[in-house]
Design an enzyme around this catalytic site. Structure first.
Site, PDB file in Angstrom:
ATOM      1  N   GLY A  62      24.298 -14.100   8.986  1.00 17.31           N
ATOM      2  CA  GLY A  62      24.244 -12.896   9.742  1.00 17.31           C
ATOM      3  C   GLY A  62      23.109 -12.344  10.306  1.00 17.31           C
ATOM      4  O   GLY A  62      22.250 -12.552   9.634  1.00 17.31           O
ATOM      5  N   CYS A 111      22.206 -18.504   4.241  1.00 19.76           N
ATOM      6  CA  CYS A 111      21.222 -17.640   4.751  1.00 19.76           C
ATOM      7  C   CYS A 111      21.595 -16.178   4.401  1.00 19.76           C
ATOM      8  O   CYS A 111      21.334 -15.849   3.073  1.00 19.76           O
ATOM      9  CB  CYS A 111      21.248 -17.811   6.382  1.00 19.76           C
ATOM     10  SG  CYS A 111      19.853 -16.922   6.982  1.00 19.76           S
ATOM     11  N   TYR A 112      22.085 -15.337   5.337  1.00 16.54           N
ATOM     12  CA  TYR A 112      22.336 -13.928   4.845  1.00 16.54           C
ATOM     13  C   TYR A 112      23.632 -14.108   3.778  1.00 16.54           C
ATOM     14  O   TYR A 112      23.479 -13.050   2.764  1.00 16.54           O
ATOM     15  CB  TYR A 112      23.140 -13.001   6.079  1.00 16.54           C
ATOM     16  CG  TYR A 112      23.577 -11.937   5.859  1.00 16.54           C
ATOM     17  CD1 TYR A 112      22.609 -10.762   5.788  1.00 16.54           C
ATOM     18  CD2 TYR A 112      24.783 -11.399   5.505  1.00 16.54           C
ATOM     19  CE1 TYR A 112      22.944  -9.309   5.571  1.00 16.54           C
ATOM     20  CE2 TYR A 112      25.113 -10.197   5.157  1.00 16.54           C
ATOM     21  CZ  TYR A 112      24.005  -9.206   5.403  1.00 16.54           C
ATOM     22  OH  TYR A 112      24.461  -7.678   5.009  1.00 16.54           O
ATOM     23  N   HIS A 144      20.483 -23.822   7.582  1.00 17.39           N
ATOM     24  CA  HIS A 144      21.753 -23.887   8.097  1.00 17.39           C
ATOM     25  C   HIS A 144      22.251 -25.207   8.061  1.00 17.39           C
ATOM     26  O   HIS A 144      21.876 -25.774   8.881  1.00 17.39           O
ATOM     27  CB  HIS A 144      21.715 -23.338   9.441  1.00 17.39           C
ATOM     28  CG  HIS A 144      21.579 -21.710   9.538  1.00 17.39           C
ATOM     29  ND1 HIS A 144      22.599 -20.787   9.654  1.00 17.39           N
ATOM     30  CD2 HIS A 144      20.336 -20.931   9.413  1.00 17.39           C
ATOM     31  CE1 HIS A 144      22.069 -19.690   9.655  1.00 17.39           C
ATOM     32  NE2 HIS A 144      20.705 -19.593   9.382  1.00 17.39           N
ATOM     33  N   GLU A 196      24.988 -26.168   8.753  1.00 15.41           N
ATOM     34  CA  GLU A 196      25.931 -26.473   9.723  1.00 15.41           C
ATOM     35  C   GLU A 196      25.369 -26.879  11.111  1.00 15.41           C
ATOM     36  O   GLU A 196      26.059 -27.471  11.847  1.00 15.41           O
ATOM     37  CB  GLU A 196      27.177 -25.134   9.822  1.00 15.41           C
ATOM     38  CG  GLU A 196      26.114 -23.856  10.634  1.00 15.41           C
ATOM     39  CD  GLU A 196      25.316 -23.338   9.859  1.00 15.41           C
ATOM     40  OE1 GLU A 196      25.094 -23.535   8.596  1.00 15.41           O
ATOM     41  OE2 GLU A 196      24.890 -22.130  10.070  1.00 15.41           O
ATOM     42  N   SER A 203      31.849 -25.358  39.716  1.00 16.40           N
ATOM     43  CA  SER A 203      30.678 -25.616  39.927  1.00 16.40           C
ATOM     44  C   SER A 203      29.967 -27.025  40.138  1.00 16.40           C
ATOM     45  O   SER A 203      28.896 -27.500  40.424  1.00 16.40           O
ATOM     46  CB  SER A 203      29.684 -24.935  38.713  1.00 16.40           C
ATOM     47  OG  SER A 203      29.816 -25.650  37.624  1.00 16.40           O
ATOM     48  N   VAL A 230      30.269 -29.966  33.899  1.00 15.05           N
ATOM     49  CA  VAL A 230      31.322 -30.666  33.235  1.00 15.05           C
ATOM     50  C   VAL A 230      32.301 -29.826  32.875  1.00 15.05           C
ATOM     51  O   VAL A 230      33.529 -29.956  32.894  1.00 15.05           O
ATOM     52  CB  VAL A 230      30.778 -31.157  32.037  1.00 15.05           C
ATOM     53  CG1 VAL A 230      31.642 -31.819  31.017  1.00 15.05           C
ATOM     54  CG2 VAL A 230      29.476 -32.309  32.383  1.00 15.05           C
ATOM     55  N   ASP A 231      32.019 -28.352  32.321  1.00 16.56           N
ATOM     56  CA  ASP A 231      32.949 -27.584  31.764  1.00 16.56           C
ATOM     57  C   ASP A 231      33.810 -26.987  32.625  1.00 16.56           C
ATOM     58  O   ASP A 231      35.007 -27.047  32.488  1.00 16.56           O
ATOM     59  CB  ASP A 231      32.255 -26.393  31.244  1.00 16.56           C
ATOM     60  CG  ASP A 231      30.843 -26.669  30.316  1.00 16.56           C
ATOM     61  OD1 ASP A 231      31.033 -27.546  29.773  1.00 16.56           O
ATOM     62  OD2 ASP A 231      30.020 -25.723  29.962  1.00 16.56           O
ATOM     63  N   SER A 232      33.270 -26.664  34.000  1.00 14.56           N
ATOM     64  CA  SER A 232      34.359 -26.305  34.968  1.00 14.56           C
ATOM     65  C   SER A 232      35.232 -27.190  35.411  1.00 14.56           C
ATOM     66  O   SER A 232      36.196 -27.250  35.703  1.00 14.56           O
ATOM     67  CB  SER A 232      33.706 -25.364  36.228  1.00 14.56           C
ATOM     68  OG  SER A 232      32.748 -26.317  36.970  1.00 14.56           O
ATOM     69  N   THR A 233      34.781 -28.478  35.496  1.00 15.30           N
ATOM     70  CA  THR A 233      35.645 -29.752  36.153  1.00 15.30           C
ATOM     71  C   THR A 233      36.518 -30.098  35.230  1.00 15.30           C
ATOM     72  O   THR A 233      37.589 -30.363  35.657  1.00 15.30           O
ATOM     73  CB  THR A 233      34.549 -30.963  36.590  1.00 15.30           C
ATOM     74  OG1 THR A 233      33.255 -30.318  37.239  1.00 15.30           O
ATOM     75  CG2 THR A 233      35.306 -31.922  37.296  1.00 15.30           C
ATOM     76  N   LYS A 286      30.231 -27.864  23.666  1.00 15.62           N
ATOM     77  CA  LYS A 286      29.791 -28.904  24.566  1.00 15.62           C
ATOM     78  C   LYS A 286      30.262 -30.273  24.434  1.00 15.62           C
ATOM     79  O   LYS A 286      30.719 -31.133  25.133  1.00 15.62           O
ATOM     80  CB  LYS A 286      28.370 -28.969  25.088  1.00 15.62           C
ATOM     81  CG  LYS A 286      27.666 -29.102  25.918  1.00 15.62           C
ATOM     82  CD  LYS A 286      28.154 -28.421  27.202  1.00 15.62           C
ATOM     83  CE  LYS A 286      27.811 -28.997  28.590  1.00 15.62           C
ATOM     84  NZ  LYS A 286      28.142 -27.875  29.410  1.00 15.62           N
TER      85      LYS A 286
END
Ligand code: XMP
Length: 511
Positions: free
Chosen positions: A51, A78-79, A167, A169, A220, A223-226, A367
């Protein structure tokens, strides 16, 4: 089931993703519910997330210390580690800060301790902390340290409490999965079947939300919007109207690329020219958050204009589809206790009183997961691996005022970087590559004259899920070629520097 107590880390969701991918089910809970829920439901293990707060800050999120007496294994990250130490009687100070890679040295033989199973004696871990544990509560033993942090990895064998300052992860921590897997094994958490991404479910959800209304789509060519567009088109057919707003801040050739990819997938796309309007609104603006807000507001205004046109032609339009992904969300507003890093233009940069409601089919994916969905939807491989490009485009790669002349310079420099990486055969191996017009100036000697010109920073990074990144170790000769070409071919540039900062601490974009 593992409970994941959320102290507001940028990566809480990532911890949950990793734990699930390692075969345990996980539930994210808030610190205030942790003890009561754990007493009632008896989870197999509890993870305390990282955090942004410092344990000694006023109002820093905390937890009822009786969590450690429930006989349930606990892992503090961590925190989470620092809070655990403080609550159990150890000491945390605002100590040596460490961000990015560090080498963790194990002090035990890995086969001697369950939590260290399959870990080598030294491995790279990623740190992101300002505080440091300086004394441990009784019962704890240090089993790993880095050069700067003595308390890197700790264990209380008897109570089955574990803590890592790094971390596990994040993708860039080597053997992070092993650390989490060892903890899950210690918890004896029941294994679940790997949950596959269910594309039909996503489409069903879109159908349910949209009902019989038309959905505009902000696309745009990325990749994400397509991927989002293909999912939406599959869900609602020709009630989906994708639109590309050409704001003049995108890479050369983006408009044609959008037309080509949408022709390939067989969906019509409308193009709206907003170059002049965008530039006018950005005149004199230098604050990056303001730039994002202006671009976000204009972008919605333009879609509302398109909405009005469709409504006039008798159609019911209620929604706007965006290709927002999870890292955009987490950096823009995150969860209850997390810090805002920057308002991505499509999340925190949007106006409050929007008429259109949002449909964001890939909002909960990273992603690499979106790329996986794209692959399964049959999008071409080289398309899936194209670089992400920020929605506000060059506006966040030009420090200071965005003018027509500076956009032109950025475009020339960007093309040089792309062409040279392509010629060297590494363009598809890096995650993102771009020049930044830094706004700083320095002296150069061109011919025999003294020049004072802008410094261009080259940012070429490797990443998988955007949450962490490192700089690409490219051959010196290639860097030299890019530098020489930029200084020679881009007007007003005095020198090129290579940005070798990892994320964290630096973000990928400069603004
Ligand atoms: P940072 O700079 O936050 O970037 O490490 C993470 C990823 O997001 C992209 N980025 C944006 N994308 N709108 C977007 O659609 C934005 O406002 C924005 N800001 C950054 C960035 O290129 C990187 O891939």
């Amino acid at each position: 089931m593992i409970y994941l107590v959320d102290f507001g880390s940028q990566v809480t969701h990532l911890i949950s993703r990793r734990v699930k991918s390692l075969g345990a089910s996980v539930k994210i809970i808030s610190p205030k519910d942790a003890v009561s829920l754990s007493e009632k439901q008896k989870p197999a293990g509890i993870i305390l997330s990282g955090g942004p707060a410092s344990v000694y800050e006023e109002n820093a999120p905390t937890i009822d210390p009786s969590i450690f007496n429930l006989g349930i294994p606990v892992l503090g990250i961590c925190y989470g580690l620092q809070l655990m130490v403080k609550l159990l009687g150890g000491k945390v100070v605002s100590g040596k800060k460490e961000y990015g890679p560090a080498t963790l040295k194990l002090k035990v033989k890995s086969e001697k301790l369950k939590v260290a199973k399959d870990l080598p004696q030294r491995f790279t871990v990623w740190m992101s902390h300002g505080d440091e544990v300086v004394s441990l509560p009784s019962g704890f033993e240090i089993i790993g340290s880095t050069e700067h942090v003595r308390v890197g990895f700790v264990v209380d064998k008897k109570r089955k409490i574990y803590g890592v300052q790094f971390h596990p992860e994040v993708d860039h921590t080597e053997f992070g999965d092993e650390v989490l897997k060892n903890f899950i094994d210690i918890c004896e958490a029941k294994k679940i079947k790997k949950i596959e991404i269910n594309i039909e479910e996503i489409e069903e959800e879109i159908k349910k939300i949209a009902g019989d209304q038309y959905v505009l789509g902000a696309v745009s060519g990325g990749v994400d919007s397509t991927v989002s567009a293909v999912l939406t088109a599959k869900a609602i057919g020709n009630k989906f109207v994708p639109i590309y707003i050409d704001n003049g801040l995108m890479r050369e050739g983006t408009k044609d690329h959008v037309k080509k990819i949408f022709a390939h997938i067989g969906i019509n796309v409308d193009i709206v020219n907003a170059q002049e309007e965008t530039l006018k609104k950005l005149k004199g603006v230098i604050d990056p958050e303001k730039k994002r807000k202006i671009i976000g507001n204009l972008y919605i205004e333009l879609f509302e204009r398109e909405m009005t046109k469709l409504i006039k032609s008798g159609k019911r339009v209620g929604f706007l589809m965006q290709g927002t992904i999870y890292s955009d969300v987490i950096e823009s507003k995150g969860t209850k206790n997390s810090a805002k890093i920057k308002s991505h233009h499509n999340v925190g940069g949007l106006p409050k009183n929007m008429k259109l409601q949002l449909i964001e089919p890939v909002r909960s994916f990273y992603k690499d997961e979106v790329r996986e969905i794209g692959r399964r939807l049959g999008l071409p491989d080289d398309f899936i691996h194209q670089q992400p490009f920020p929605g506000p485009g060059y506006a966040v790669r030009i420090r200071g005022e965005v003018t027509e002349e500076r956009i032109e310079n950025e475009k020339i420099a960007d093309k040089i970087v792309m062409d040279e990486l392509k010629n060297a055969g590494v363009l598809n191996k890096v995650f993102q590559s771009f020049p930044v017009l830094s706004g700083a100036e320095s002296t150069s000697v061109k011919g025999d004259g003294r020049n004072f010109g802008e410094v261009v920073a080259l940012r070429i990074i490797e990443s998988k899920d955007i949450m962490t990144s490192t700089w690409a170790r490219l051959p010196y000769d290639l860097l030299q070629k890019i530098s020489s070409r930029i200084v020679n071919e881009v007007p007003g540039v005095s020198r090129v520097v290579y940005d070798i900062t990892t994320k964290p601490p630096a973000t990928i974009e400069w603004e």
